[in-house]
Design a protein around this motif. Structure first.
Motif, short mmCIF file in Angstrom:
data_model
loop_
_atom_site.label_atom_id
_atom_site.label_comp_id
_atom_site.label_asym_id
_atom_site.label_seq_id
_atom_site.Cartn_x
_atom_site.Cartn_y
_atom_site.Cartn_z
N ASN A 143 39.76 57.92 100.71
CA ASN A 143 38.51 57.16 100.57
C ASN A 143 38.83 55.73 100.16
O ASN A 143 39.35 55.51 99.07
CB ASN A 143 37.60 57.81 99.53
CG ASN A 143 36.22 57.17 99.47
OD1 ASN A 143 35.28 57.64 100.10
ND2 ASN A 143 36.07 56.09 98.71
N GLU A 144 38.53 54.80 101.04
CA GLU A 144 38.77 53.38 100.76
C GLU A 144 37.57 52.81 100.02
O GLU A 144 36.51 52.57 100.60
CB GLU A 144 39.04 52.62 102.06
CG GLU A 144 40.37 52.94 102.70
CD GLU A 144 41.56 52.26 102.02
OE1 GLU A 144 41.33 51.50 101.05
OE2 GLU A 144 42.70 52.46 102.48
N THR A 145 37.74 52.58 98.73
CA THR A 145 36.65 52.17 97.86
C THR A 145 35.99 50.87 98.30
O THR A 145 34.77 50.72 98.23
CB THR A 145 37.18 51.96 96.42
OG1 THR A 145 38.09 53.01 96.10
CG2 THR A 145 36.07 51.93 95.42
N ILE A 146 36.78 49.92 98.76
CA ILE A 146 36.27 48.59 99.08
C ILE A 146 35.49 48.58 100.39
O ILE A 146 34.39 48.04 100.47
CB ILE A 146 37.42 47.57 99.12
CG1 ILE A 146 38.01 47.40 97.72
CG2 ILE A 146 36.97 46.23 99.70
CD1 ILE A 146 39.27 46.56 97.67
N SER A 190 28.32 52.32 94.51
CA SER A 190 29.24 53.45 94.32
C SER A 190 28.46 54.55 93.61
O SER A 190 27.93 54.34 92.52
CB SER A 190 30.45 53.01 93.49
OG SER A 190 31.24 52.09 94.24
N ILE A 191 28.38 55.70 94.26
CA ILE A 191 27.51 56.77 93.78
C ILE A 191 28.36 58.00 93.43
O ILE A 191 28.19 59.07 94.02
CB ILE A 191 26.41 57.09 94.80
CG1 ILE A 191 26.97 57.35 96.20
CG2 ILE A 191 25.42 55.92 94.88
CD1 ILE A 191 25.92 57.79 97.22
N TYR A 192 29.22 57.84 92.46
CA TYR A 192 30.11 58.91 92.03
C TYR A 192 29.32 60.06 91.39
O TYR A 192 28.10 60.00 91.25
CB TYR A 192 31.14 58.36 91.05
CG TYR A 192 32.03 57.27 91.62
CD1 TYR A 192 32.82 57.51 92.74
CD2 TYR A 192 32.06 56.00 91.06
CE1 TYR A 192 33.63 56.52 93.27
CE2 TYR A 192 32.88 55.00 91.58
CZ TYR A 192 33.66 55.26 92.68
OH TYR A 192 34.46 54.28 93.21
N ASN A 193 30.04 61.09 91.00
CA ASN A 193 29.41 62.31 90.49
C ASN A 193 28.38 62.05 89.39
O ASN A 193 27.34 62.70 89.33
CB ASN A 193 30.47 63.27 89.95
CG ASN A 193 31.28 63.92 91.05
OD1 ASN A 193 30.97 63.81 92.23
ND2 ASN A 193 32.35 64.60 90.66
N ARG A 207 31.81 57.35 107.26
CA ARG A 207 31.06 56.74 106.17
C ARG A 207 31.31 57.49 104.86
O ARG A 207 31.07 58.69 104.76
CB ARG A 207 29.57 56.75 106.48
CG ARG A 207 29.13 55.68 107.47
CD ARG A 207 27.65 55.82 107.75
NE ARG A 207 27.09 54.61 108.35
CZ ARG A 207 25.80 54.49 108.67
NH1 ARG A 207 24.96 55.47 108.41
NH2 ARG A 207 25.37 53.37 109.20
N SER A 208 31.74 56.76 103.86
CA SER A 208 32.02 57.36 102.56
C SER A 208 30.74 57.86 101.91
O SER A 208 29.68 57.24 102.03
CB SER A 208 32.68 56.33 101.65
OG SER A 208 32.76 56.80 100.31
N ILE A 209 30.84 59.00 101.21
CA ILE A 209 29.70 59.46 100.42
C ILE A 209 29.82 59.00 98.97
O ILE A 209 28.96 59.32 98.14
CB ILE A 209 29.54 60.99 100.48
CG1 ILE A 209 30.69 61.71 99.79
CG2 ILE A 209 29.35 61.46 101.91
CD1 ILE A 209 30.43 63.18 99.53
N MET A 210 30.86 58.25 98.65
CA MET A 210 31.07 57.76 97.30
C MET A 210 30.83 56.26 97.18
O MET A 210 30.31 55.79 96.18
CB MET A 210 32.50 58.07 96.83
CG MET A 210 32.79 59.55 96.60
SD MET A 210 32.13 60.19 95.03
CE MET A 210 30.57 60.90 95.56
N ASN A 211 31.24 55.49 98.15
CA ASN A 211 31.14 54.03 98.11
C ASN A 211 30.42 53.55 99.36
O ASN A 211 30.95 53.70 100.47
CB ASN A 211 32.53 53.39 98.03
CG ASN A 211 33.39 53.99 96.94
OD1 ASN A 211 34.27 54.80 97.23
ND2 ASN A 211 33.14 53.63 95.70
N ILE A 212 29.24 52.99 99.18
CA ILE A 212 28.41 52.61 100.32
C ILE A 212 28.19 51.10 100.32
O ILE A 212 27.33 50.58 99.58
CB ILE A 212 27.07 53.36 100.30
CG1 ILE A 212 27.34 54.88 100.31
CG2 ILE A 212 26.20 52.95 101.47
CD1 ILE A 212 26.09 55.73 100.28
#
Length: 380
Positions: free
Chosen positions: A171-174, A355-358, A313-318
């Motif tokens: 998962n690429e955060t940026i 960023s929609i972390y846990n 599409r990341s589910i952690m960083n949008i």
């Protein structure tokens, strides 16, 4: 993406006592309120001992009970097989960019897939050791031509024969790009999961090694978790510093020197919290629901956009952009005034990022969506 109805987290999202506001930081990131409350309660008097856990010897039986429990909880949450060591180390994920080639390259060739900033940093660091004659680094493919919004087709990859390992960033955060299925390669698979660990169930047995900085889904910065298969230990170069040697750290149970004790303690509390939410499968359903809600808001609008290929599409960083970038400053000012924090995109890509972390609740994401819709109505 699935939109199945799932229960939200039981942890309070905000209250007057704690003044907790929706925090969409990419890291250091939101920690569950229940975890912070417990840590606050125990800060000055841990287990009735009249001192903080930060003041307890890391080699005492009392502290060892914390570390044993934390590892057992993580093994249970991720279903980590017995033939993997779990290490709680210092230096963050970035230090592993050096530790991995020093431990695993061993005069051979390693494959690297580049899908964004962090995987690019990993290969750049590994190439430094190749230049010293410790082995060869092969770039199998790069998503640079798409500005890291897509992953090159696997049939175009230039994989090596008999590679010592294959490295990628899950998962690429940026850039907000996530590879959901492990690449199908013959070499031991090494994954940087700093921004997606514990967000959805994964099959650990498909990997040779997983590593993750703690400051996204695990706890505070200062800790990195390494999950490494037993057969990959004991191959380190003679140049590998002792504290970066995975076999040595495994032998010493991550205590070759004083570990990041408070971060380790807090990680254990986060694992307790995650178990209380129903585990990784349950939190994964909530994470998917949060991501579905935010992506639908973006896709249904001509005012906002996300350029990442849908399947990645990341589910952690949008990340998302406004159609009129001159409104970026206004969006950030008004969102912060509305109590929505840390929505500015990374300087490398600009725009916005949530960023929609846990620990970010569905309620917080709904508040963000409501603000976005109101902002669009006001400024479109």
């Amino acid at each position: 993406m699935s939109t199945n109805s799932v229960p939200t987290q039981t942890t309070p999202t905000s209250d007057a006592t704690h003044h907790r506001l929706p925090n969409f930081s990419a890291g250091p990131a939101t920690i569950p309120t229940a975890v912070l409350s417990r840590a606050q309660e125990e800060l000055l008097d841990w287990q009735g001992r009249g001192m903080s856990v930060m003041e307890v010897s890391h080699r005492s039986k009392e502290y060892m009970a914390i570390t044993d429990k934390a590892e057992a909880k993580l093994r249970s949450l991720m279903s980590i097989p017995d033939n993997y060591k779990v290490l709680f180390l210092q230096g963050g994920a970035s230090l592993q960019f050096s530790a991995i080639p020093l431990n695993l390259l061993n005069g051979g060739k390693a494959d690297y897939l580049t899908t964004g900033t962090w995987s690019a940093k990993a290969i750049k660091e590994a190439q430094r050791y190749a230049a010293l004659g410790l082995g060869e680094i092969n770039l199998v493919a790069t998503g640079k031509d798409s500005n890291f919004t897509d992953v090159p087709a696997p049939d175009s990859w230039n994989n090596s024969d008999n590679a010592a390992y294959f490295h990628y960033c899950a998962n690429e955060t940026i850039h907000g790009l996530q590879i959901f299925e492990p690449p199908q390669v013959d070499a031991p698979l090494i994954a940087d999961m700093s921004s997606c660990i514990l967000s959805q169930p994964i099959d650990v047995s498909k990997f040779g090694m997983i590593y993750a900085g703690a400051q996204k889904n695990i706890g505070p910065a200062g800790l990195v978790i390494v999950i490494v298969r037993d057969d990959l230990l004991g191959q380190a170069s003679e140049w590998c510093p002792l504290l970066m040697n995975y076999a040595h750290q495994a032998d010493k149970e991550s205590m070759s020197n004083t570990p990041p004790t408070y971060s380790w303690y807090l990680a254990g509390l986060v694992f307790d919290w995650l178990e209380e939410q129903g585990g990784v499968a349950a939190i994964g359903k909530i994470n998917q629901q949060k991501a579905d809600l935010l992506y639908k808001t973006i896709d249904d609008s001509h005012f906002y956009s996300n350029s990442v290929a849908t399947q990645y599409r990341s589910i952690m960083n949008i990340p998302f952009n406004l159609a009129d970038s001159s409104l970026d400053k206004v969006f950030l000012e008004e969102s912060e005034a509305a109590g929505l924090l840390n929505l500015k995109g990374h300087r490398d890509v600009g725009g916005m990022r949530a960023s929609i972390y846990n620990a970010v609740s569905l309620e917080w994401v709904q508040q963000l969506v409501d603000f976005m819709l109101a902002f669009e109505k006001k400024h479109a």
